[in-house]
Write an enzyme that holds these catalytic residues in place. Structure first.
Site, short mmCIF file in Angstrom:
data_model
loop_
_atom_site.label_atom_id
_atom_site.label_comp_id
_atom_site.label_asym_id
_atom_site.label_seq_id
_atom_site.Cartn_x
_atom_site.Cartn_y
_atom_site.Cartn_z
N ARG A 42 0.83 -1.21 0.00
CA ARG A 42 0.00 0.00 0.00
C ARG A 42 0.87 1.26 0.00
O ARG A 42 0.58 2.23 -0.69
CB ARG A 42 -0.93 0.01 1.21
CG ARG A 42 -1.99 -1.08 1.12
CD ARG A 42 -2.89 -1.02 2.32
NE ARG A 42 -3.86 -2.10 2.33
CZ ARG A 42 -4.84 -2.20 3.20
NH1 ARG A 42 -4.99 -1.31 4.15
NH2 ARG A 42 -5.70 -3.20 3.15
N ASP A 151 -16.43 7.44 10.36
CA ASP A 151 -15.25 6.65 10.00
C ASP A 151 -14.04 7.56 10.22
O ASP A 151 -14.19 8.77 10.32
CB ASP A 151 -15.32 6.19 8.54
CG ASP A 151 -14.47 4.93 8.29
OD1 ASP A 151 -15.05 3.84 8.15
OD2 ASP A 151 -13.23 5.04 8.28
C1 LIG Z 1 -14.00 -3.48 7.19
S1 LIG Z 1 -14.74 -1.88 7.32
C2 LIG Z 1 -16.32 -2.31 7.98
C3 LIG Z 1 -17.44 -1.53 7.35
C4 LIG Z 1 -18.84 -1.86 7.84
N1 LIG Z 1 -18.99 -1.59 9.25
C5 LIG Z 1 -19.23 -3.27 7.51
O1 LIG Z 1 -19.32 -4.11 8.43
O2 LIG Z 1 -19.44 -3.58 6.34
C6 LIG Z 1 -13.89 -1.17 8.74
C7 LIG Z 1 -13.95 0.35 8.80
O3 LIG Z 1 -13.48 0.78 10.08
C8 LIG Z 1 -12.74 1.97 9.90
N2 LIG Z 1 -11.79 2.14 11.02
C9 LIG Z 1 -10.67 1.43 11.27
N3 LIG Z 1 -10.03 1.91 12.35
C10 LIG Z 1 -10.75 2.96 12.80
C11 LIG Z 1 -10.59 3.88 13.88
N4 LIG Z 1 -9.56 3.80 14.72
N5 LIG Z 1 -11.54 4.83 14.04
C12 LIG Z 1 -12.59 4.90 13.20
N6 LIG Z 1 -12.79 4.07 12.14
C13 LIG Z 1 -11.87 3.11 11.95
C14 LIG Z 1 -12.05 1.79 8.56
O4 LIG Z 1 -11.67 3.02 7.97
C15 LIG Z 1 -13.07 1.01 7.74
O5 LIG Z 1 -13.83 1.85 6.90
#
Ligand SMILES: C[S@@+](CC[C@H](N)C(=O)[O-])C[C@H]1O[C@@H](n2cnc3c(N)ncnc32)[C@H](O)[C@@H]1O
Length: 281
Positions: A42, A151
């Site tokens: 990445r 997010d």
């Molecule tokens: C795999 S996606 C899940 C999306 C959705 N909740 C679903 O289940 O389909 C995880 C999301 O968590 C966010 N994320 C990861 N670490 C985070 C943090 N410390 N604070 C806020 N968001 C975070 C990422 O940017 C990503 O968009």
């Protein structure tokens, strides 16, 4: 099939570990050595985009006051995994409308259900919620709802707010809901759909890092926190969930991903199933 990213050269490993440690500190996302190849791939894409040649040059850019702030945001964007889908883990939406909402609506004839989509990625989960809640409202006069979607990644928040998706991504959406809540694109937007304005108006997007001490978003009846904490260390999971419990109203529901668990975290929640928890009323 995409080729596996090349293993990082030895001289980059120390630098990559430094990036991994910083990312874990800021976002909570665990990045053990096994994930360094993914992180390297990445970072290489970003380095290439910028016309740079090495991780060292990229570190310098992160220290340069002209670029530091915006580049750190880009770095956090590329550290997150954003996989999501419409109607992902569909039993949760069924449970929400068939069990959770009817149980909570005994609170009174008129109420506005506040829902937090925590870690909303590119918006598919948010608009799935909006569609099922809008449909519930059609058959339950007096019921209203609003959604706060958060997010940490500005890139996914931008995409979520645009609410525009290629046709193939909305295939999991039942036909009746597609017809009611999705608009077909015309001409240059052929092959795309956009969520109708009435639903978009129900959602407020905010940038929030779960590592923050407080979540100043108000209180919620329902929190969807799915497929996010799987990336966190256990101690971080506990801290984040404790803060979420503080903003969950008594009697409110927390939904986590099917592969996630709160077992052993000693939280003020009662399990309804392994991935649906309730705060005592
Ligand atoms: C795999 S996606 C899940 C999306 C959705 N909740 C679903 O289940 O389909 C995880 C999301 O968590 C966010 N994320 C990861 N670490 C985070 C943090 N410390 N604070 C806020 N968001 C975070 C990422 O940017 C990503 O968009």
């Amino acid at each position: 099939m995409t080729a596996a990213p090349p293993t990082p050269p030895e001289h980059d490993v120390v630098r990559l570990r430094r990036f991994a440690t910083a990312i874990t500190r800021v976002l909570g996302i665990k990045l053990p050595d096994a994930k360094l190849t993914m992180l390297h791939g990445r970072l290489q894409r970003r380095i290439h985009q910028l016309g740079l040649h090495s991780l060292g040059e990229y570190e310098q850019r992160l220290r340069n006051p002209v670029h530091a702030q915006s580049e750190r945001i880009r770095l956090l964007d590329l550290a997150t995994t954003n996989k999501t889908d419409f109607f992902r883990e569909p039993v949760h939406f069924e449970y929400l409308t068939q069990r959770a909402l009817p149980t909570m609506s005994t609170r009174g004839d008129r109420w506005v259900c506040r829902v937090w989509c925590a870690g909303c990625s590119t918006g598919q989960e948010v608009y799935t919620l909006a569609m099922v809640l809008a449909d519930y409202a059609r058959s339950h006069p007096g019921f209203g709802y609003e959604i706060v979607a958060t997010d940490v990644s500005t890139r996914v928040l931008r995409e979520a707010a645009a609410a525009t998706y290629p046709d193939e991504l909305v295939e999991p959406v039942p036909l009746a809901l597609r017809q009611r809540y999705l608009m077909r694109g015309k001409a240059a937007r052929g092959g795309m759909v956009r969520v109708v304005p009435e639903l978009r108006a129900k959602v407020k997007f905010r940038r929030l890092n779960f590592m923050a001490e407080r979540y100043p978003l108000g209180e919620f009846d329902v929190v969807f926190f799915r497929n996010v904490m799987i990336y966190f260390e256990r101690a971080t999971q506990k801290r984040v969930l404790e803060r979420q419990c503080r903003v969950l109203r008594p009697g409110g529901y927390l939904f986590i991903g099917h592969t996630e668990s709160v077992a052993g975290l000693d939280l003020p929640l009662i399990p309804e199933t392994s991935s649906i928890l309730r705060k005592p009323a």
